[in-house]
Write a protein that holds these residues in place. Structure first.
Motif, PDB file in Angstrom:
ATOM      1  N   MET A  57       8.419 -12.431 -10.078  1.00 47.84           N
ATOM      2  CA  MET A  57       7.291 -12.278 -11.004  1.00 47.84           C
ATOM      3  C   MET A  57       7.285 -13.384 -12.053  1.00 47.84           C
ATOM      4  O   MET A  57       6.240 -14.005 -12.329  1.00 47.84           O
ATOM      5  N   ARG A 120       2.650  -8.235  -7.323  1.00 49.08           N
ATOM      6  CA  ARG A 120       2.529  -6.950  -8.027  1.00 49.08           C
ATOM      7  C   ARG A 120       2.301  -5.807  -7.042  1.00 49.08           C
ATOM      8  O   ARG A 120       2.796  -4.700  -7.244  1.00 49.08           O
ATOM      9  N   TYR A 216      -5.202  -5.123  -5.670  1.00 52.49           N
ATOM     10  CA  TYR A 216      -5.319  -4.231  -6.816  1.00 52.49           C
ATOM     11  C   TYR A 216      -5.943  -2.883  -6.461  1.00 52.49           C
ATOM     12  O   TYR A 216      -5.706  -1.890  -7.158  1.00 52.49           O
ATOM     13  N   THR A 238       2.162  -3.605 -16.308  1.00 48.42           N
ATOM     14  CA  THR A 238       2.644  -4.795 -15.605  1.00 48.42           C
ATOM     15  C   THR A 238       1.498  -5.548 -14.920  1.00 48.42           C
ATOM     16  O   THR A 238       1.646  -6.719 -14.571  1.00 48.42           O
ATOM     17  N   CYS A 239       0.375  -4.885 -14.726  1.00 50.27           N
ATOM     18  CA  CYS A 239      -0.749  -5.494 -14.005  1.00 50.27           C
ATOM     19  C   CYS A 239      -1.914  -5.883 -14.907  1.00 50.27           C
ATOM     20  O   CYS A 239      -2.701  -6.767 -14.545  1.00 50.27           O
ATOM     21  N   HIS A 242      -2.192  -9.603 -15.972  1.00 54.49           N
ATOM     22  CA  HIS A 242      -2.547 -10.461 -14.838  1.00 54.49           C
ATOM     23  C   HIS A 242      -4.012 -10.282 -14.466  1.00 54.49           C
ATOM     24  O   HIS A 242      -4.725 -11.256 -14.186  1.00 54.49           O
TER      25      HIS A 242
END
Length: 310
Positions: A57, A120, A216, A238-239, A242
């Motif tokens: 990551m 991810r 996603y 965490t997403c 991004h």
């Protein structure tokens, strides 16, 4: 290239409808550019200096920081140069080089966003197999593929643009050399180059956007299946950074290259967002919303102060 043209240079007219605002723009864009370089350099420093951040990551995030320093550097220094009152001229080869690296770095960054979305997806949907799937060889291969796609895209677009003869007007109604601004100056039919440019940029952007959406969508389904609210919040955090960066990156591309009737002022504003503002926002998004990066930076500054006896 020189055999196909009588022009030795182009004149960059700058941002439309901003006459008399050169000093104000110089101050604003100088600050943004320096902040972008400093912010992304600090993120890179945090990742390199902390062994806990030596994961796929943060490997991808470090590469994104490098691209976010290089990408605005293709156009911003020349823009600041002529905003300071210096010459607006750019050589023919300089114009071609600027166009090439703009699309090379921009396409590579788009591919990297897609790779980060896949990373991810694996981390959230296949956590137990994450280290096996995202091993070092796979990460390097994905990044190499991103650079190759960017290079191929830029080579095609630059070749089609500068194989045309340029022998008449040389005033580029833009603040840097890009396809929609340069092609109208050609002394021959530029319809093929325009179709290739729109098709290639549109196809790559659409392909990368769809890959991100697929990743996603599956991430969203996986998050909804998490029973604890704390677990869902952690996975979402965490997403979110991004995903925000992706929207800032792909939105301008769609507006610029897929609009039926190009608007010079709108195009310039969107390009400024894409070229200069988005790289700065990325450094803010990933530093302010990422606890690990902030902790690493605090350790770096603390150790530096201790080293100097402060």
């Amino acid at each position: 290239m020189r055999n196909h043209t009588e022009l030795n240079e182009f004149i960059l007219l700058g941002i439309p409808q901003t006459e008399g605002l050169e000093t104000v723009l110089l101050v604003i864009f100088s600050f943004i550019y320096l902040f972008t370089l400093l912010g992304n350099l600090l993120i890179l420093l945090a990742i390199v200096s902390s062994s806990t951040l030596h994961t796929p990551m943060y490997f991808f995030l470090g590469l994104l920081s490098i691209l976010d320093m290089l990408f605005p550097s293709v156009t911003c220094p020349k823009m600041l140069f002529y905003l300071s009152g210096q010459s607006r001229a750019i050589s023919y080869k300089g114009c071609a080089v600027q166009l090439f690296f703009y699309h090379f770095l921009g396409s590579t960054e788009g591919c990297l966003y897609s790779v980060m979305a896949y990373d991810r997806f694996v981390a959230i949907c296949h956590p137990l197999r994450y280290t096996l799937i995202m091993r070092a060889g796979v990460c390097v291969g994905l990044v190499t593929a991103a650079w190759l796609v960017g290079c191929l895209q830029a080579t095609i677009l630059t070749s089609f643009t500068f194989q045309l003869p340029y022998c008449g007007p040389n005033q580029v109604d833009h603040f840097f050399c890009d396809i929609p601004a340069v092609l109208p100056l050609a002394c021959a039919d530029s319809s093929l180059a325009q179709r290739v440019g729109s098709t290639n940029v549109g196809f790559l952007a659409l392909t990368l956007w769809l890959s991100v959406c697929v990743s996603y969508t599956r991430i969203g389904i996986a998050i909804l299946r998490i029973r604890s609210a704390e677990g869902r919040q952690k996975a979402f955090s965490t997403c979110s950074a991004h995903l925000t960066a992706i929207l800032c990156a792909f939105g301008p591309v769609i507006i610029i290259y897929l609009q039926p009737t190009p608007n010079p002022f709108l195009g310039a504003m969107v390009q400024l967002l894409n070229n200069i503002v988005s790289p700065m926002l990325n450094s803010l998004i990933y530093s302010l919303r990422n606890k690990e990066v902030k902790s690493s930076l605090k350790r770096v500054f603390y150790n530096s102060l201790q080293h100097h006896g402060l």
